[in-house]
Write an enzyme that holds these catalytic residues in place. Structure first.
Site, PDB file in Angstrom:
ATOM      1  N   CYS A 124       0.904  -1.172   0.000  1.00 14.99           N
ATOM      2  CA  CYS A 124       0.000   0.000   0.000  1.00 14.99           C
ATOM      3  C   CYS A 124       0.930   1.205   0.000  1.00 14.99           C
ATOM      4  O   CYS A 124       1.117   1.873   1.003  1.00 14.99           O
ATOM      5  CB  CYS A 124      -0.885  -0.015   1.244  1.00 14.99           C
ATOM      6  SG  CYS A 124      -1.929  -1.477   1.353  1.00 14.99           S
ATOM      7  N   ALA A 126       1.504   4.183  -1.962  1.00 16.07           N
ATOM      8  CA  ALA A 126       1.375   5.610  -2.295  1.00 16.07           C
ATOM      9  C   ALA A 126       1.124   6.458  -1.036  1.00 16.07           C
ATOM     10  O   ALA A 126       0.432   5.997  -0.127  1.00 16.07           O
ATOM     11  CB  ALA A 126       0.220   5.798  -3.277  1.00 16.07           C
ATOM     12  N   GLY A 128       4.443   7.117  -1.240  1.00 19.18           N
ATOM     13  CA  GLY A 128       5.766   6.558  -1.524  1.00 19.18           C
ATOM     14  C   GLY A 128       6.882   6.939  -0.565  1.00 19.18           C
ATOM     15  O   GLY A 128       8.033   6.603  -0.818  1.00 19.18           O
ATOM     16  N   ASP A 148      -0.259  -0.244  -5.326  1.00 17.40           N
ATOM     17  CA  ASP A 148      -1.355   0.499  -4.703  1.00 17.40           C
ATOM     18  C   ASP A 148      -2.614   0.199  -5.521  1.00 17.40           C
ATOM     19  O   ASP A 148      -2.534  -0.174  -6.695  1.00 17.40           O
ATOM     20  CB  ASP A 148      -1.074   2.008  -4.676  1.00 17.40           C
ATOM     21  CG  ASP A 148      -1.833   2.703  -3.553  1.00 17.40           C
ATOM     22  OD1 ASP A 148      -1.250   2.908  -2.459  1.00 17.40           O
ATOM     23  OD2 ASP A 148      -3.022   3.015  -3.751  1.00 17.40           O
ATOM     24  N   ASP A 169      -5.128  -4.920  -5.857  1.00  8.55           N
ATOM     25  CA  ASP A 169      -5.728  -5.002  -4.526  1.00  8.55           C
ATOM     26  C   ASP A 169      -4.775  -5.851  -3.694  1.00  8.55           C
ATOM     27  O   ASP A 169      -4.521  -7.015  -4.019  1.00  8.55           O
ATOM     28  CB  ASP A 169      -7.098  -5.680  -4.630  1.00  8.55           C
ATOM     29  CG  ASP A 169      -7.761  -5.810  -3.275  1.00  8.55           C
ATOM     30  OD1 ASP A 169      -7.079  -5.626  -2.239  1.00  8.55           O
ATOM     31  OD2 ASP A 169      -8.964  -6.118  -3.251  1.00  8.55           O
ATOM     32  N   ASP A 186       1.282  -1.105   4.778  1.00  5.90           N
ATOM     33  CA  ASP A 186       0.986   0.186   5.412  1.00  5.90           C
ATOM     34  C   ASP A 186      -0.487   0.450   5.111  1.00  5.90           C
ATOM     35  O   ASP A 186      -0.821   1.174   4.176  1.00  5.90           O
ATOM     36  CB  ASP A 186       1.909   1.255   4.809  1.00  5.90           C
ATOM     37  CG  ASP A 186       1.909   2.526   5.618  1.00  5.90           C
ATOM     38  OD1 ASP A 186       1.387   2.534   6.747  1.00  5.90           O
ATOM     39  OD2 ASP A 186       2.426   3.536   5.114  1.00  5.90           O
ATOM     40  N   CYS A 239      -1.958   4.455  10.759  1.00  3.12           N
ATOM     41  CA  CYS A 239      -1.781   5.746  11.435  1.00  3.12           C
ATOM     42  C   CYS A 239      -3.059   6.057  12.208  1.00  3.12           C
ATOM     43  O   CYS A 239      -3.716   7.051  11.973  1.00  3.12           O
ATOM     44  CB  CYS A 239      -1.410   6.857  10.445  1.00  3.12           C
ATOM     45  SG  CYS A 239      -2.540   7.040   9.070  1.00  3.12           S
TER      46      CYS A 239
HETATM   47  C1  LIG Z   1      -1.542   4.802   4.589  1.00  3.17           C
HETATM   48  S1  LIG Z   1      -1.527   4.972   2.881  1.00  3.17           S
HETATM   49  C2  LIG Z   1       0.087   4.426   2.490  1.00  3.17           C
HETATM   50  C3  LIG Z   1       1.187   5.420   2.743  1.00  3.17           C
HETATM   51  C4  LIG Z   1       2.520   5.042   2.114  1.00  3.17           C
HETATM   52  N1  LIG Z   1       2.945   3.719   2.515  1.00  3.17           N
HETATM   53  C5  LIG Z   1       3.629   6.023   2.397  1.00  3.17           C
HETATM   54  O1  LIG Z   1       4.428   5.829   3.312  1.00  3.17           O
HETATM   55  O2  LIG Z   1       3.718   7.032   1.684  1.00  3.17           O
HETATM   56  C6  LIG Z   1      -2.531   3.647   2.358  1.00  3.17           C
HETATM   57  C7  LIG Z   1      -2.538   3.395   0.862  1.00  3.17           C
HETATM   58  O3  LIG Z   1      -3.252   2.172   0.651  1.00  3.17           O
HETATM   59  C8  LIG Z   1      -3.916   2.254  -0.589  1.00  3.17           C
HETATM   60  N2  LIG Z   1      -4.958   1.196  -0.594  1.00  3.17           N
HETATM   61  C9  LIG Z   1      -6.195   1.224  -0.054  1.00  3.17           C
HETATM   62  N3  LIG Z   1      -6.811   0.027  -0.215  1.00  3.17           N
HETATM   63  C10 LIG Z   1      -5.921  -0.768  -0.872  1.00  3.17           C
HETATM   64  C11 LIG Z   1      -5.953  -2.117  -1.341  1.00  3.17           C
HETATM   65  N4  LIG Z   1      -7.028  -2.892  -1.140  1.00  3.17           N
HETATM   66  N5  LIG Z   1      -4.877  -2.597  -1.987  1.00  3.17           N
HETATM   67  C12 LIG Z   1      -3.782  -1.808  -2.193  1.00  3.17           C
HETATM   68  N6  LIG Z   1      -3.698  -0.540  -1.783  1.00  3.17           N
HETATM   69  C13 LIG Z   1      -4.742  -0.025  -1.111  1.00  3.17           C
HETATM   70  C14 LIG Z   1      -4.417   3.670  -0.642  1.00  3.17           C
HETATM   71  O4  LIG Z   1      -4.641   4.060  -1.981  1.00  3.17           O
HETATM   72  C15 LIG Z   1      -3.258   4.435   0.022  1.00  3.17           C
HETATM   73  O5  LIG Z   1      -2.389   4.918  -0.963  1.00  3.17           O
END
Ligand SMILES: C[S@@+](CC[C@H](N)C(=O)[O-])C[C@H]1O[C@@H](n2cnc3c(N)ncnc32)[C@H](O)[C@@H]1O
Length: 302
Positions: A124, A126, A128, A148, A169, A186, A239
């Site tokens: 997960c 983005a 980044g 992502d 996903d 994350d 978070c």
């Molecule tokens: C907390 S943010 C991640 C922050 C990132 N790791 C960073 O340090 O910059 C959670 C991310 O999970 C993604 N997300 C949500 N549901 C998801 C899924 N089922 N599979 C993959 N990514 C997912 C969201 O689009 C979002 O970008």
């Protein structure tokens, strides 16, 4: 007014939704809830990440020379805290390589402890911030695949020059089983640990979101687990302060996956840097413990 803090009094004093006050009151106790609500009224300190090849003290000296009030972060050896806004730093091209990133976020990446040459999946990823740190850790001989679900997230990762990327996903990652040394989950979460920077979140969330998020987090954790090689590791991070999204997700995962065990966070984080941010083997940061955002992370070994 009745003596002593109650959810009614706290709701009047700090105007959060009543359900959140009740939840924190029952999980954290009324005194801590009151302190947390008060701390969440303040802005989070601006934090910068020092590049791997630069000395933090020299960078701080250079900032001070330009009359930019800066000091070392207390918990991550890569962190610099600014006492003022980011504008003065951004206006000086000499500081263009200082990346804004919260100190709690740096600690989550440090808990991954990426090593030279490793293959890591950041599921997960983005926007980044942690992917960049993982890439530094594995070096040119290693691999960090960032995925992502959101197309906009993929664009942000691409904009930071991060590759390879995959849109998926994370509950069903399109990679062979046991093909990574380490996986970072994350997870999407309620974000209630970041209310200083995103005060509106408290009004956007509803109590019923929490169970829904916990199910999604569990599914993503299962997806991540399938990728971890025998002897490899996975870090689960959020978070938020909500037990249902944190310990409860990890405890359920461990009960269903006896092949994984919890590795205490204090054994991984740099000596002296973990004091006050680890409990029961978890990384748990808070505005009340050194002014950090409220992050949670668990490191799981297969
Ligand atoms: C907390 S943010 C991640 C922050 C990132 N790791 C960073 O340090 O910059 C959670 C991310 O999970 C993604 N997300 C949500 N549901 C998801 C899924 N089922 N599979 C993959 N990514 C997912 C969201 O689009 C979002 O970008």
């Amino acid at each position: 007014m009745p003596k002593g803090p109650t959810h009614g009094r706290l709701a009047i004093e700090f105007s959060p939704p009543a359900w959140l006050v009740k939840l924190w009151g029952s999980e954290l106790g009324w005194d801590t809830t009151r302190e947390l609500l008060a701390a969440n009224q303040n802005a989070a300190p601006t934090c910068l990440r020092v590049p791997l090849d630069q000395n933090r003290e020299s960078v701080i000296e250079s900032l001070l020379e330009q009359n930019i009030a800066a000091r070392a972060g207390e918990f991550s050896s890569r962190a610099i805290r600014l006492d003022g806004p980011l504008g003065a730093v951004r206006a000086d091209p000499n500081f263009a390589n200082l990346i804004p990133q919260s100190e709690a976020s740096l600690l989550v990446a440090e808990l991954m402890a990426a090593k030279s040459g490793e293959a890591i999946a950041d599921l997960c990823a983005a926007p980044g911030g942690k992917t960049e740190l993982l890439r530094e850790g594995v070096g040119p001989g290693g691999l960090v695949v960032a995925t992502d679900k959101a197309p906009s997230g993929l664009l942000r990762l691409q904009g930071r020059g991060l590759s390879p990327l995959a849109r998926c996903d994370a509950a069903h990652p399109p990679f062979p089983a046991e093909s990574f040394d380490a996986v970072l989950v994350d997870a999407p979460c309620s974000g209630l640990g970041t209310l200083r920077g995103h005060p509106e979140i408290r009004w956007r969330r509803e109590p019923r979101d929490l169970a829904k998020l916990a199910r999604k987090q569990g599914d993503i954790l299962n997806g991540g687990a399938s990728l971890v090689r025998s002897g490899g590791r996975m870090v689960y991070a959020t978070c938020t302060f909500v037990r249902e999204e944190n310990e409860a997700v990890v405890q359920r995962f461990l009960a269903e996956h006896p092949e994984f065990c919890l590795e205490p966070a204090n054994e991984i984080l740099e000596a002296g840097m973990h004091a006050g941010v680890t409990r029961n083997g978890f990384l748990e940061t808070s505005p009340l413990g050194g002014g950090l955002d409220g992050f949670f992370a668990a490191r799981l070994r297969r």
